[in-house]
Write a protein that holds these residues in place. Structure first.
Motif, PDB file in Angstrom:
ATOM      1  N   LEU A  80     -27.390  33.368  -5.283  1.00  0.00           N
ATOM      2  CA  LEU A  80     -26.724  34.430  -6.400  1.00  0.00           C
ATOM      3  C   LEU A  80     -25.316  34.860  -6.211  1.00  0.00           C
ATOM      4  O   LEU A  80     -24.526  34.819  -7.042  1.00  0.00           O
ATOM      5  N   TYR A  81     -25.175  35.267  -4.946  1.00  0.00           N
ATOM      6  CA  TYR A  81     -23.689  35.807  -4.390  1.00  0.00           C
ATOM      7  C   TYR A  81     -22.720  34.627  -4.826  1.00  0.00           C
ATOM      8  O   TYR A  81     -21.563  35.114  -5.640  1.00  0.00           O
ATOM      9  N   PHE A  98     -22.420  48.948 -11.891  1.00  0.00           N
ATOM     10  CA  PHE A  98     -23.019  48.781 -10.444  1.00  0.00           C
ATOM     11  C   PHE A  98     -22.282  49.618  -9.605  1.00  0.00           C
ATOM     12  O   PHE A  98     -21.153  50.021  -9.647  1.00  0.00           O
ATOM     13  N   SER A  99     -23.121  49.929  -8.253  1.00  0.00           N
ATOM     14  CA  SER A  99     -22.313  50.498  -7.376  1.00  0.00           C
ATOM     15  C   SER A  99     -21.417  49.817  -6.748  1.00  0.00           C
ATOM     16  O   SER A  99     -21.312  48.663  -6.488  1.00  0.00           O
ATOM     17  N   ASN A 100     -20.192  50.403  -6.158  1.00  0.00           N
ATOM     18  CA  ASN A 100     -19.338  49.779  -5.702  1.00  0.00           C
ATOM     19  C   ASN A 100     -19.822  48.815  -4.184  1.00  0.00           C
ATOM     20  O   ASN A 100     -20.557  49.549  -3.504  1.00  0.00           O
ATOM     21  N   GLY A 101     -19.434  47.739  -4.227  1.00  0.00           N
ATOM     22  CA  GLY A 101     -19.587  46.771  -3.159  1.00  0.00           C
ATOM     23  C   GLY A 101     -21.171  46.302  -3.152  1.00  0.00           C
ATOM     24  O   GLY A 101     -21.576  45.422  -2.259  1.00  0.00           O
ATOM     25  N   ILE A 102     -21.812  46.404  -4.310  1.00  0.00           N
ATOM     26  CA  ILE A 102     -23.266  46.108  -4.426  1.00  0.00           C
ATOM     27  C   ILE A 102     -23.373  44.438  -4.376  1.00  0.00           C
ATOM     28  O   ILE A 102     -24.224  43.961  -3.828  1.00  0.00           O
ATOM     29  N   ILE A 103     -22.502  43.664  -5.096  1.00  0.00           N
ATOM     30  CA  ILE A 103     -22.357  42.481  -5.035  1.00  0.00           C
ATOM     31  C   ILE A 103     -22.285  41.832  -3.853  1.00  0.00           C
ATOM     32  O   ILE A 103     -22.949  40.635  -3.276  1.00  0.00           O
ATOM     33  N   SER A 104     -21.474  42.359  -2.748  1.00  0.00           N
ATOM     34  CA  SER A 104     -21.260  41.933  -1.509  1.00  0.00           C
ATOM     35  C   SER A 104     -22.635  41.951  -0.710  1.00  0.00           C
ATOM     36  O   SER A 104     -22.790  41.111   0.148  1.00  0.00           O
ATOM     37  N   THR A 105     -23.610  42.900  -1.050  1.00  0.00           N
ATOM     38  CA  THR A 105     -24.785  42.958  -0.307  1.00  0.00           C
ATOM     39  C   THR A 105     -25.634  41.772  -0.284  1.00  0.00           C
ATOM     40  O   THR A 105     -26.688  41.583   0.199  1.00  0.00           O
ATOM     41  N   TRP A 106     -25.469  41.044  -1.680  1.00  0.00           N
ATOM     42  CA  TRP A 106     -26.217  39.969  -1.979  1.00  0.00           C
ATOM     43  C   TRP A 106     -25.844  38.722  -1.132  1.00  0.00           C
ATOM     44  O   TRP A 106     -26.651  37.788  -1.424  1.00  0.00           O
ATOM     45  N   GLY A 132     -28.703  39.800   1.206  1.00  0.00           N
ATOM     46  CA  GLY A 132     -30.038  40.564   0.367  1.00  0.00           C
ATOM     47  C   GLY A 132     -30.364  40.075  -0.893  1.00  0.00           C
ATOM     48  O   GLY A 132     -29.784  38.795  -1.365  1.00  0.00           O
ATOM     49  N   LYS A 133     -31.047  40.865  -1.436  1.00  0.00           N
ATOM     50  CA  LYS A 133     -31.522  40.305  -3.087  1.00  0.00           C
ATOM     51  C   LYS A 133     -31.221  41.668  -4.028  1.00  0.00           C
ATOM     52  O   LYS A 133     -30.982  42.586  -3.862  1.00  0.00           O
ATOM     53  N   ALA A 134     -31.059  40.927  -5.248  1.00  0.00           N
ATOM     54  CA  ALA A 134     -30.676  41.649  -6.347  1.00  0.00           C
ATOM     55  C   ALA A 134     -31.901  42.199  -7.037  1.00  0.00           C
ATOM     56  O   ALA A 134     -32.842  41.534  -7.340  1.00  0.00           O
ATOM     57  N   SER A 135     -31.760  43.197  -7.992  1.00  0.00           N
ATOM     58  CA  SER A 135     -32.891  43.488  -8.905  1.00  0.00           C
ATOM     59  C   SER A 135     -32.894  42.703  -9.942  1.00  0.00           C
ATOM     60  O   SER A 135     -31.838  42.267 -10.265  1.00  0.00           O
TER      61      SER A 135
END
Length: 108
Positions: free
Chosen positions: A4-5, A28-36, A39-42
């Motif tokens: 996904l990322y 989206f919150s700042n930096g959320i995409i980098s956490t993917w 991790g997983k996205a909703s």
């Protein structure tokens, strides 16, 4: 690294926007995409991204290699169909989409 990322990063580059811009545009919150990356996205975030980039959620998740796969885009159930039948369905959907495009434009 999470597919996904990687797909979001690739699509953002093709659209000439930063990941930060995508996040701002979608609220989206700042930096959320980098956490993917790990991790997983909703599901709601995945759906928003699919709409933003005009791709299927299957493409974003790496379930489809074709960015414009009509079967994946419309989330059609192909269980019980052979590969030839699925291929035929994709071809007919692409032809129908082309027909609609010309009809909307008023082409003859």
């Amino acid at each position: 690294m999470n597919k996904l990322y990687l797909r979001v990063k690739e699509l953002a580059a093709q659209k000439h926007v930063s990941l930060a811009k995508v996040e701002r545009d979608l609220g989206f919150s700042n930096g959320i995409i980098s956490t993917w990356k790990t991790g997983k996205a909703s599901q709601d975030k995945i759906n928003s991204l699919a709409d933003y980039f005009n791709v299927s959620t299957d493409y974003l998740l790496g379930r489809s290699k074709d960015v414009k796969d009509p079967v994946a885009y419309f989330r059609l159930d192909t269980s019980g169909l052979s590969e030839d039948q699925i291929s035929s369905m994709k071809s007919e959907l692409a032809d129908y989409a082309e027909y609609l495009k010309h009809r909307v434009r008023g082409d003859k």
